[in-house]
Scaffold this motif. Sequence first.
Motif, PDB file in Angstrom:
ATOM      1  N   HIS A 158       0.824  -1.215   0.000  1.00 32.30           N
ATOM      2  CA  HIS A 158       0.000   0.000   0.000  1.00 32.30           C
ATOM      3  C   HIS A 158       0.855   1.261   0.000  1.00 32.30           C
ATOM      4  CE1 HIS A 158       0.806  -0.778   4.251  1.00 32.30           C
ATOM      5  NE2 HIS A 158       0.503   0.461   4.533  1.00 32.30           N
ATOM      6  N   LYS A 159       2.161   1.100   0.293  1.00 34.72           N
ATOM      7  CA  LYS A 159       3.035   2.278   0.274  1.00 34.72           C
ATOM      8  C   LYS A 159       3.620   2.521  -1.124  1.00 34.72           C
ATOM      9  CE  LYS A 159       4.128   1.285   5.060  1.00 34.72           C
ATOM     10  NZ  LYS A 159       4.668   1.900   6.255  1.00 34.72           N
TER      11      LYS A 159
ATOM     12  N   GLY B 120       0.489  -6.186  -2.326  1.00 32.51           N
ATOM     13  CA  GLY B 120      -0.674  -5.407  -1.895  1.00 32.51           C
ATOM     14  C   GLY B 120      -1.476  -6.182  -0.857  1.00 32.51           C
TER      15      GLY B 120
ATOM     16  N   LEU C  50      -1.058  -7.923   2.377  1.00 29.24           N
ATOM     17  CA  LEU C  50       0.003  -7.822   3.386  1.00 29.24           C
ATOM     18  C   LEU C  50       0.493  -9.188   3.856  1.00 29.24           C
ATOM     19  CD1 LEU C  50      -1.540  -4.945   5.522  1.00 29.24           C
ATOM     20  CD2 LEU C  50       0.507  -4.793   4.105  1.00 29.24           C
TER      21      LEU C  50
ATOM     22  N   ASP D  73       4.587  -2.370  10.826  1.00 28.76           N
ATOM     23  CA  ASP D  73       4.502  -3.062  12.124  1.00 28.76           C
ATOM     24  C   ASP D  73       3.145  -3.745  12.297  1.00 28.76           C
ATOM     25  OD1 ASP D  73       3.357  -0.523  12.383  1.00 28.76           O
ATOM     26  OD2 ASP D  73       4.371  -0.028  14.262  1.00 28.76           O
ATOM     27  N   GLY D  74       2.066  -3.102  11.802  1.00 25.13           N
ATOM     28  CA  GLY D  74       0.770  -3.782  11.834  1.00 25.13           C
ATOM     29  C   GLY D  74       0.825  -5.073  11.033  1.00 25.13           C
ATOM     30  N   GLU D  75       1.570  -5.033   9.948  1.00 28.41           N
ATOM     31  CA  GLU D  75       1.683  -6.206   9.079  1.00 28.41           C
ATOM     32  C   GLU D  75       2.236  -7.433   9.813  1.00 28.41           C
ATOM     33  OE1 GLU D  75       4.188  -5.458   5.693  1.00 28.41           O
ATOM     34  OE2 GLU D  75       3.603  -7.330   4.698  1.00 28.41           O
TER      35      GLU D  75
ATOM     36  N   GLU E 136       0.172 -10.642  10.536  1.00 30.20           N
ATOM     37  CA  GLU E 136      -0.107 -11.742   9.611  1.00 30.20           C
ATOM     38  C   GLU E 136       0.756 -12.956   9.984  1.00 30.20           C
ATOM     39  OE1 GLU E 136      -2.239 -12.432   7.387  1.00 30.20           O
ATOM     40  OE2 GLU E 136      -3.032 -10.545   6.616  1.00 30.20           O
TER      41      GLU E 136
ATOM     42  N   ASN F   9       5.810   2.602  12.890  1.00 32.06           N
ATOM     43  CA  ASN F   9       5.169   3.898  13.147  1.00 32.06           C
ATOM     44  C   ASN F   9       4.027   3.764  14.154  1.00 32.06           C
ATOM     45  OD1 ASN F   9       2.977   2.921  11.638  1.00 32.06           O
ATOM     46  ND2 ASN F   9       3.746   3.822   9.747  1.00 32.06           N
TER      47      ASN F   9
ATOM     48  N   LEU G 195       1.127   2.844  14.213  1.00 27.15           N
ATOM     49  CA  LEU G 195      -0.294   2.974  13.831  1.00 27.15           C
ATOM     50  C   LEU G 195      -0.631   1.996  12.724  1.00 27.15           C
ATOM     51  CD1 LEU G 195      -0.937   6.837  13.696  1.00 27.15           C
ATOM     52  CD2 LEU G 195      -2.221   5.182  15.072  1.00 27.15           C
TER      53      LEU G 195
ATOM     54  N   LYS H  74       4.193   8.135  11.792  1.00 33.79           N
ATOM     55  CA  LYS H  74       3.293   8.080  10.636  1.00 33.79           C
ATOM     56  C   LYS H  74       2.921   9.510  10.241  1.00 33.79           C
ATOM     57  CE  LYS H  74      -0.325   5.019   8.960  1.00 33.79           C
ATOM     58  NZ  LYS H  74      -0.984   3.734   9.199  1.00 33.79           N
TER      59      LYS H  74
ATOM     60  N   ASP I 164      -8.859  -4.962  11.036  1.00 26.64           N
ATOM     61  CA  ASP I 164      -8.143  -3.731  10.742  1.00 26.64           C
ATOM     62  C   ASP I 164      -8.616  -3.029   9.473  1.00 26.64           C
ATOM     63  OD1 ASP I 164      -6.364  -1.702  11.340  1.00 26.64           O
ATOM     64  OD2 ASP I 164      -4.756  -2.561  10.113  1.00 26.64           O
TER      65      ASP I 164
ATOM     66  N   GLU J 120      -6.443 -12.617   8.647  1.00 26.63           N
ATOM     67  CA  GLU J 120      -7.686 -13.158   8.105  1.00 26.63           C
ATOM     68  C   GLU J 120      -7.787 -14.666   8.272  1.00 26.63           C
ATOM     69  OE1 GLU J 120      -5.467 -11.265   6.494  1.00 26.63           O
ATOM     70  OE2 GLU J 120      -6.492  -9.347   6.123  1.00 26.63           O
TER      71      GLU J 120
ATOM     72  N   PHE K  74      -9.568 -10.584   0.849  1.00 27.14           N
ATOM     73  CA  PHE K  74      -8.868 -11.043   2.056  1.00 27.14           C
ATOM     74  C   PHE K  74      -9.774 -11.897   2.954  1.00 27.14           C
ATOM     75  CE2 PHE K  74      -6.819  -6.710   1.284  1.00 27.14           C
ATOM     76  CZ  PHE K  74      -5.878  -7.250   0.434  1.00 27.14           C
TER      77      PHE K  74
HETATM   78  C1  LIG Z   1      -3.909  -9.276   3.702  1.00 30.25           C
HETATM   79  C2  LIG Z   1      -4.338  -7.845   3.830  1.00 30.25           C
HETATM   80  N1  LIG Z   1      -5.271  -7.518   4.740  1.00 30.25           N
HETATM   81  C3  LIG Z   1      -5.692  -6.242   4.836  1.00 30.25           C
HETATM   82  C4  LIG Z   1      -5.176  -5.267   4.031  1.00 30.25           C
HETATM   83  C5  LIG Z   1      -5.669  -3.828   4.127  1.00 30.25           C
HETATM   84  N2  LIG Z   1      -4.640  -2.956   4.718  1.00 30.25           N
HETATM   85  C6  LIG Z   1      -3.849  -2.165   3.973  1.00 30.25           C
HETATM   86  S1  LIG Z   1      -2.754  -1.302   4.849  1.00 30.25           S
HETATM   87  C7  LIG Z   1      -3.289  -1.959   6.304  1.00 30.25           C
HETATM   88  C8  LIG Z   1      -2.669  -1.557   7.604  1.00 30.25           C
HETATM   89  C9  LIG Z   1      -1.208  -1.793   7.602  1.00 30.25           C
HETATM   90  O1  LIG Z   1      -0.640  -1.342   8.794  1.00 30.25           O
HETATM   91  P1  LIG Z   1       0.937  -1.246   8.920  1.00 30.25           P
HETATM   92  O2  LIG Z   1       1.547  -2.524   8.478  1.00 30.25           O
HETATM   93  O3  LIG Z   1       1.248  -0.807  10.288  1.00 30.25           O
HETATM   94  O4  LIG Z   1       1.333  -0.163   7.834  1.00 30.25           O
HETATM   95  P2  LIG Z   1       1.425   1.435   7.986  1.00 30.25           P
HETATM   96  O5  LIG Z   1       0.663   1.811   9.212  1.00 30.25           O
HETATM   97  O6  LIG Z   1       2.857   1.758   8.110  1.00 30.25           O
HETATM   98  O7  LIG Z   1       0.842   1.982   6.736  1.00 30.25           O
HETATM   99  C10 LIG Z   1      -4.340  -2.859   6.060  1.00 30.25           C
HETATM  100  C11 LIG Z   1      -5.064  -3.614   7.092  1.00 30.25           C
HETATM  101  C12 LIG Z   1      -4.210  -5.664   3.078  1.00 30.25           C
HETATM  102  N3  LIG Z   1      -3.684  -4.802   2.208  1.00 30.25           N
HETATM  103  N4  LIG Z   1      -3.802  -6.949   3.021  1.00 30.25           N
END
Ligand SMILES: Cc1ncc(C[n+]2csc(CCOP(=O)(O)OP(=O)(O)O)c2C)c(N)n1
Length: 679
Positions: A82-83, A129, A131, A160-162, A165, A190, A192, A252, A357, A385, A410
């Motif tokens: 997503h970045k 894309g 995560l 860090d949220g990632e 998984e 970050n 968040l 963030k 999330d 998930e 997902f």
């Molecule tokens: C498997 C999966 N589940 C959900 C998403 C939706 N999603 C995109 S970004 C994100 C949050 C990511 O958080 P983090 O890893 O902390 O990234 P940052 O906050 O730095 O953007 C989610 C849940 C996704 N892209 N892939």
Amino acid sequence: MALRDSSTRLVTKEYSIEDLCDAAQLMRGYNLVALCAAGSGHAGGTLSMMDILAALYLRVAEHDPKNPAWSDRDRIVWSAGHKAPALYVSLGMAGFCPIEDVVTLRKLGSPFQGHPHWLKLPGVEISSGSLGQGLSVAVGMALAARLDGKKHKIFCLMGDGEQQEGQVWEAAMEAGYYHLDNIISIIDCNRLQIDGWVKDVMEVEPLAAKYAAFGWDVLRIDGHDMSQIVDALEQARTVAGRPVVIMADTIKGKGVSFMENQPGWHGKAPNREELTKALDDLGIADKLPVEKLLAKAKSWQEEATRNLDAKMPRFAHEYWWNSGDAMKVKMEPTRKGFGKALAEDGGDERVVCLGLDISGSITIADFYSGKPERAKRWISMGIAEQSAAAAAAGLAREGKLPVLGSYATFSAARNLDQVRVSICYSNLNVLIAGAHAGVSVGPDGATHQALEDLFAMMGLPNMSVVVPCDAIETRKATRTLLLEREGPKYIRFAREATPIVTDESTPFVFGKANMIRLRGEKPDFFGAFETRLAEDCADEGEDLSIIACGPMVPEAMRAAWILKKEFGYATRVLNLHTLKPIDAAAIVRAARETGVVVTAEEHQIGALAGRVSTILSTSPELYSVPVIMSAIGVKDRFGESGAPWELVKEFEVSAEHIAQKALELMAVRRHTAAHMAMA
Ligand SMILES: Cc1ncc(C[n+]2csc(CCOP(=O)(O)OP(=O)(O)O)c2C)c(N)n1
């Protein structure tokens, strides 16, 4: 270490620490201009990464922008897809592509897709894309390098949220076990994620101890201190025998006062005014050709629109939604109906909702918002998930009514085996929401556009599948599935606002199709049609049938309008909201009574068309009845970035395409009839 010429191996450009700091600020600026021009995308997490990226792309990684396929280059895997805009400006700054071009981000036909696609842009190592997959890809690349005797490094960028998984930890174990010292992982800490602070959504700390336990070397740095970043990256290159993870503490939204540490800026783009303020904050207002960049984006968009319009089927009049004075519709996202039902019906103590999330935008958060007494029945699972699907099975086994949802791709694909075995094989009461389904999720692009989920969900024994046509029907369907229907159930709905074509009195009976007929143009589109349960309707000798589900129902209705107004054809539209169990009787009648059938789905052709054609070809009542059938839907291709309604045109799933297909079939019927008459 630096950017190199791959043929001479000589350094082509050297960056001092100061140069890198300046470059990072400029990259932040280009990133924000691109987001502003796109009107969507991820501001917060791109800004937090930028100092690390300047160091990595401009100074530490060994690569050659003139030869992106150089086999000795370091690989940089973006697990946090997503970045993507931050990846694109990094490539632009390093010279892989003109940095000004990044401003076409997320637009139809742009190589700068909402999430990275390596087949569209040199310098991107892998498409991502979803995560949690990147570290596994890095393990594969690291093993290949070892087999080939190569010395390059594989960098892997994660959030860090990632870390929530589970797959991340499978890969971490593999890298440790195989002593993959060619992997250097960087985590953007970050703190968040989408639903809030990582520690509140699903704590991942102590991360350092976890990686160390898997056999990794761990470095922890300030991710905004350029000297620390460069030192850590260079030190990581020298570690032997173990993979290295660099945990970078970041902010963030870094550098923009109103974005810093704000969860709301995760997946949001600045508007023009906010962009000006942001560039001021970054101290680079006079360093970027903002107007020129925005003009470039505009002209890309204008050309994309022209090309798209040139491809559309043409009729004598304009029928697009709300383009004329009559046949006006109200638009509302179908997902709103899901949230409304959970708010209204979530009082049942058995109902528990699982957060993945992405709770606000898919509206599952409506279950608890403003209702503190439900807080204990809201269970945040983090970005997980697969585990959540199996946990839902456990909750259901103990008598609860669990609901979980995410992007359909997902919630009904990433976790397919958990849905299959733990939920469906066990035949448990779990409601799965496939939100943001189909191409209408728009600029996020292919990775987020579920175009295959229905095949899987419909293929699972015990599963009920409903694809409601608007927000009102979504509310009715959610209530029915949640409280009345037993067993596993899947409800699929879209992100974008779509036409409201039902009201409170419109029938919704699970498993029974509705029949919709145009009764004459009216000021409001909905009022122009009559909708009843198909089994209550007599044959009116219509010329053809269109069988549709979900957001294709309003398109089918609009096609019926085109076909009547321009060609005098009467159409029977079937709203097949329940795909499983399917209303075979309504389908057989439509075929027998009209002889021409077009199916319409906003999905790879087949989930609906395949079921309908199987029913038509295996129903004894139709063995001797000629039926001409064809299908509208996505034609075996991945999705793309673009505006939602542009994609409806690009993927040929609009009313105009349905009408064109219907006309083709009507011509076939005329020719066949003429041929038979002559024979
Ligand atoms: C498997 C999966 N589940 C959900 C998403 C939706 N999603 C995109 S970004 C994100 C949050 C990511 O958080 P983090 O890893 O902390 O990234 P940052 O906050 O730095 O953007 C989610 C849940 C996704 N892209 N892939």
